[in-house]
Motif scaffolding. Structure first.
Motif, PDB file in Angstrom:
ATOM      1  N   ALA A  22      43.561 -74.436  83.295  1.00 51.43           N
ATOM      2  CA  ALA A  22      42.046 -74.313  83.944  1.00 51.43           C
ATOM      3  C   ALA A  22      41.611 -75.860  83.958  1.00 51.43           C
ATOM      4  O   ALA A  22      41.141 -76.116  85.013  1.00 51.43           O
ATOM      5  N   SER A  23      42.226 -76.501  83.221  1.00 52.55           N
ATOM      6  CA  SER A  23      41.927 -78.074  83.338  1.00 52.55           C
ATOM      7  C   SER A  23      42.704 -78.754  84.539  1.00 52.55           C
ATOM      8  O   SER A  23      42.255 -79.646  85.116  1.00 52.55           O
ATOM      9  N   LEU A  48      41.423 -64.453  84.151  1.00 53.58           N
ATOM     10  CA  LEU A  48      40.724 -65.369  83.487  1.00 53.58           C
ATOM     11  C   LEU A  48      39.647 -66.278  84.022  1.00 53.58           C
ATOM     12  O   LEU A  48      39.318 -66.334  85.135  1.00 53.58           O
ATOM     13  N   ASP A  49      38.497 -66.393  83.368  1.00 55.59           N
ATOM     14  CA  ASP A  49      37.552 -67.360  83.533  1.00 55.59           C
ATOM     15  C   ASP A  49      37.374 -68.410  82.462  1.00 55.59           C
ATOM     16  O   ASP A  49      37.067 -68.435  81.367  1.00 55.59           O
ATOM     17  N   PRO A  50      37.620 -69.578  83.116  1.00 54.51           N
ATOM     18  CA  PRO A  50      37.625 -70.718  82.092  1.00 54.51           C
ATOM     19  C   PRO A  50      36.361 -70.916  81.125  1.00 54.51           C
ATOM     20  O   PRO A  50      36.314 -71.150  79.981  1.00 54.51           O
ATOM     21  N   GLU A  51      35.157 -70.482  81.741  1.00 55.16           N
ATOM     22  CA  GLU A  51      33.944 -70.723  80.790  1.00 55.16           C
ATOM     23  C   GLU A  51      33.967 -69.649  79.855  1.00 55.16           C
ATOM     24  O   GLU A  51      33.749 -69.773  78.676  1.00 55.16           O
ATOM     25  N   ARG A  52      34.194 -68.188  80.236  1.00 51.08           N
ATOM     26  CA  ARG A  52      33.989 -67.359  79.489  1.00 51.08           C
ATOM     27  C   ARG A  52      35.120 -67.199  78.224  1.00 51.08           C
ATOM     28  O   ARG A  52      35.031 -66.852  77.156  1.00 51.08           O
ATOM     29  N   ASP A  53      36.433 -67.822  78.581  1.00 49.72           N
ATOM     30  CA  ASP A  53      37.454 -67.756  77.946  1.00 49.72           C
ATOM     31  C   ASP A  53      37.878 -68.982  77.183  1.00 49.72           C
ATOM     32  O   ASP A  53      38.924 -69.114  76.568  1.00 49.72           O
ATOM     33  N   ARG A  54      37.250 -69.768  77.141  1.00 50.16           N
ATOM     34  CA  ARG A  54      37.522 -71.236  76.569  1.00 50.16           C
ATOM     35  C   ARG A  54      37.537 -70.985  75.023  1.00 50.16           C
ATOM     36  O   ARG A  54      38.835 -71.703  74.768  1.00 50.16           O
TER      37      ARG A  54
END
Length: 83
Positions: A22-23, A48-54
């Protein structure tokens, strides 16, 4: 960039790998495919969702592929509830 989606399958997806992806490629969707390793046939998927799955400790296996049902069993082959 023309890349829209990346499908990862065959092994559990490590959260640190998902975060690194994600990064490096924030505009690209990462989809975790899950299924029998012998043939790398996906039976379930999780977008995957970078915000939700961080902060997840594990990446979910997701929902069954269209037209399929997914059952998670314990060591005694008893069906387990969602989650």
């Amino acid at each position: 960039i023309s890349l829209k989606r990346v499908f990862a399958g065959g092994e559990p997806l490590a959260p640190h790998t998902a975060a690194r992806f994600a990064s490096l490629l924030p505009q690209v969707s990462l989809i975790h495919g899950y299924g029998p390793t012998e043939a790398t046939v996906d039976a379930a998927f999780y977008v995957l969702d970078p915000e939700r799955d961080r902060d997840r400790l594990r990446i979910p296996i997701g929902k069954p592929v269209p037209g399929a049902r997914l059952y998670v069993l314990d060591p005694h082959l008893a069906v387990q509830p969602c989650g």
